[in-house]
Design an enzyme around this catalytic site. Structure first.
Site, PDB file in Angstrom:
ATOM      1  N   GLY A   1       0.812  -1.215   0.000  1.00  0.00           N
ATOM      2  CA  GLY A   1       0.000   0.000   0.000  1.00  0.00           C
ATOM      3  C   GLY A   1       0.842   1.260   0.000  1.00  0.00           C
ATOM      4  O   GLY A   1       2.046   1.224  -0.266  1.00  0.00           O
ATOM      5  N   ALA A   2       0.179   2.418   0.310  1.00  0.00           N
ATOM      6  CA  ALA A   2       0.790   3.746   0.156  1.00  0.00           C
ATOM      7  C   ALA A   2       1.385   3.806  -1.252  1.00  0.00           C
ATOM      8  O   ALA A   2       2.576   4.049  -1.455  1.00  0.00           O
ATOM      9  CB  ALA A   2       1.844   4.014   1.229  1.00  0.00           C
TER      10      ALA A   2
ATOM     11  N   HIS B   1       4.270   1.083  -8.088  1.00  0.00           N
ATOM     12  CA  HIS B   1       3.257   0.048  -7.842  1.00  0.00           C
ATOM     13  C   HIS B   1       2.245   0.001  -8.996  1.00  0.00           C
ATOM     14  O   HIS B   1       1.820  -1.070  -9.426  1.00  0.00           O
ATOM     15  CB  HIS B   1       2.479   0.350  -6.558  1.00  0.00           C
ATOM     16  CG  HIS B   1       3.308   0.339  -5.303  1.00  0.00           C
ATOM     17  ND1 HIS B   1       3.505   1.463  -4.535  1.00  0.00           N
ATOM     18  CD2 HIS B   1       3.978  -0.656  -4.676  1.00  0.00           C
ATOM     19  CE1 HIS B   1       4.255   1.158  -3.480  1.00  0.00           C
ATOM     20  NE2 HIS B   1       4.565  -0.120  -3.548  1.00  0.00           N
TER      21      HIS B   1
ATOM     22  N   GLY C   1       8.839  -5.683  -8.547  1.00  0.00           N
ATOM     23  CA  GLY C   1       9.706  -4.623  -9.042  1.00  0.00           C
ATOM     24  C   GLY C   1      11.172  -4.945  -8.829  1.00  0.00           C
ATOM     25  O   GLY C   1      11.549  -5.481  -7.791  1.00  0.00           O
ATOM     26  N   GLU C   2      11.984  -4.574  -9.813  1.00  0.00           N
ATOM     27  CA  GLU C   2      13.439  -4.764  -9.671  1.00  0.00           C
ATOM     28  C   GLU C   2      14.015  -3.843  -8.603  1.00  0.00           C
ATOM     29  O   GLU C   2      15.149  -4.033  -8.184  1.00  0.00           O
ATOM     30  CB  GLU C   2      14.136  -4.496 -11.012  1.00  0.00           C
ATOM     31  CG  GLU C   2      13.960  -5.626 -11.987  1.00  0.00           C
ATOM     32  CD  GLU C   2      14.735  -5.414 -13.282  1.00  0.00           C
ATOM     33  OE1 GLU C   2      15.246  -4.285 -13.505  1.00  0.00           O
ATOM     34  OE2 GLU C   2      14.820  -6.360 -14.066  1.00  0.00           O
TER      35      GLU C   2
ATOM     36  N   GLN D   1      14.739  -9.476  -3.537  1.00  0.00           N
ATOM     37  CA  GLN D   1      13.404 -10.054  -3.278  1.00  0.00           C
ATOM     38  C   GLN D   1      12.917 -10.871  -4.477  1.00  0.00           C
ATOM     39  O   GLN D   1      12.380 -11.972  -4.312  1.00  0.00           O
ATOM     40  CB  GLN D   1      12.422  -8.929  -2.968  1.00  0.00           C
ATOM     41  CG  GLN D   1      10.973  -9.356  -2.867  1.00  0.00           C
ATOM     42  CD  GLN D   1      10.105  -8.244  -2.331  1.00  0.00           C
ATOM     43  OE1 GLN D   1      10.034  -8.031  -1.143  1.00  0.00           O
ATOM     44  NE2 GLN D   1       9.438  -7.515  -3.219  1.00  0.00           N
TER      45      GLN D   1
END
Ligand code: AMP
Length: 287
Positions: free
Chosen positions: A36-37, A42, A152-153, A158
């Protein structure tokens, strides 16, 4: 508050009902996990999901398992109403916003422990982080059963960790990676950028520029340890209060990079500006 164009699910049962409806209509589904945020990075994930699949689901859940005891879980920015509006504008079909008890009901007791790409770098400084990320992602994948999940890169390790888990558990989904979305000056968009003071914000873009310079030096054939040391010195001289690491690693396994391997490599770093920890990474492009 209902928002035109984006459905909202609070429970796994609601999510599965909608996903089943789409599946019955022969449609494919992409999942974009977020906390979120939301910012443009995103929303670009959601758009990539919609390019890959017929339907895009975005999960919005601030996952306590991936925060350390002294990290910012309680003060992490939250703005559900704005997130819903942004997701609708990006063409998201379903916002999945589970309550804490839906994800971690009393008695929840299982954790995923990833090896391989999860060792070192971030894990040296945030030892329980990737266990928390992998656990929540496995739950999100199991609840949604997407054809693809988009990451996302910006959080490069991750992605490697999620790919490791997907491979090791034979999970039936594809992991798609989105290049980092940046401000015009180069600073990677991040929810945590709101923590930066105006002075820190002025210094922050130097992280990306320094990593670019390190990547160019590595591509020219300069010594990898010296290139990383120089990057640490530069960051410190620009005003970064602490540099956790600057490393050049194999772009897939994240193992130490050897030039002779002929494999792709990546420069990754984490550095502090006051109380805010920034991470970033860039590809080493062949010279
Ligand atoms: P977060 O909400 O920070 O957990 O991030 C959710 C997803 O958005 C992760 O896959 C992130 O890598 C991705 N993401 C965050 N910032 C960016 C960015 N600037 N560019 C691309 N993807 C991003």
């Amino acid at each position: 508050m209902p928002s035109p164009g984006v459905e909202i699910a609070r429970t796994i049962a609601d999510l599965r009902r909608t996903v089943a409806r789409w599946r019955n209509a022969g449609q494919t589904i992409a999942l974009a996990p977020t906390m979120g945020a939301l910012h443009e990075g995103h929303l670009a994930l959601v758009r990539l999901g919609k390019m890959r699949c017929d339907r895009a689901v975005a999960s919005v859940f601030v996952n306590p398992l991936q925060f350390g005891p002294h990290e910012d879980f309680s003060r992490y920015p939250r703005d559900e109403t704005l997130d819903i509006r942004k997701l609708a504008s990006a063409g998201c079909d379903l916002a999945w916003m589970p309550e804490m008890g839906e994800m971690y009901p009393p008695g929840f007791a299982t954790r995923v422990e990833v090896g391989g790409a999860a060792a070192g770098l971030e894990a040296d400084f945030r030892p329980h982080h990737f266990g928390g990320v992998a656990t929540v992602c496995l739950k999100l994948f199991a609840a949604t059963a997407p054809d693809a999940a988009v990451f996302g890169e910006k959080d490069y390790q991750q992605i490697c960790v999620i790919r490791q888990m997907v491979r090791d558990f034979n999970l039936p989904l594809e992991i798609a990676a989105l290049p980092t979305v940046r401000e015009p000056g180069g600073l990677a968009l991040s929810t945590r950028n709101v923590y930066l003071s105006p002075e820190e914000r002025a210094i922050a873009p130097r992280l990306y520029r320094t990593l670019r310079e390190a990547a160019e030096a590595a591509a020219r054939g300069e010594s990898i340890p010296e290139t990383c040391d120089l990057a640490v010195k530069k960051l410190t001289s620009y005003g970064f209060s602490k540099v956790d690491y600057v490393a050049i690693r194999d772009a897939e396994s994240l193992a130490p990079h050897s030039r002779d391997s002929g494999r792709r490599s990546r420069v990754l770093a984490a550095a502090w500006l006051g109380k805010t920890r920034l991470i970033d990474n860039v590809e080493v492009l062949p010279a």
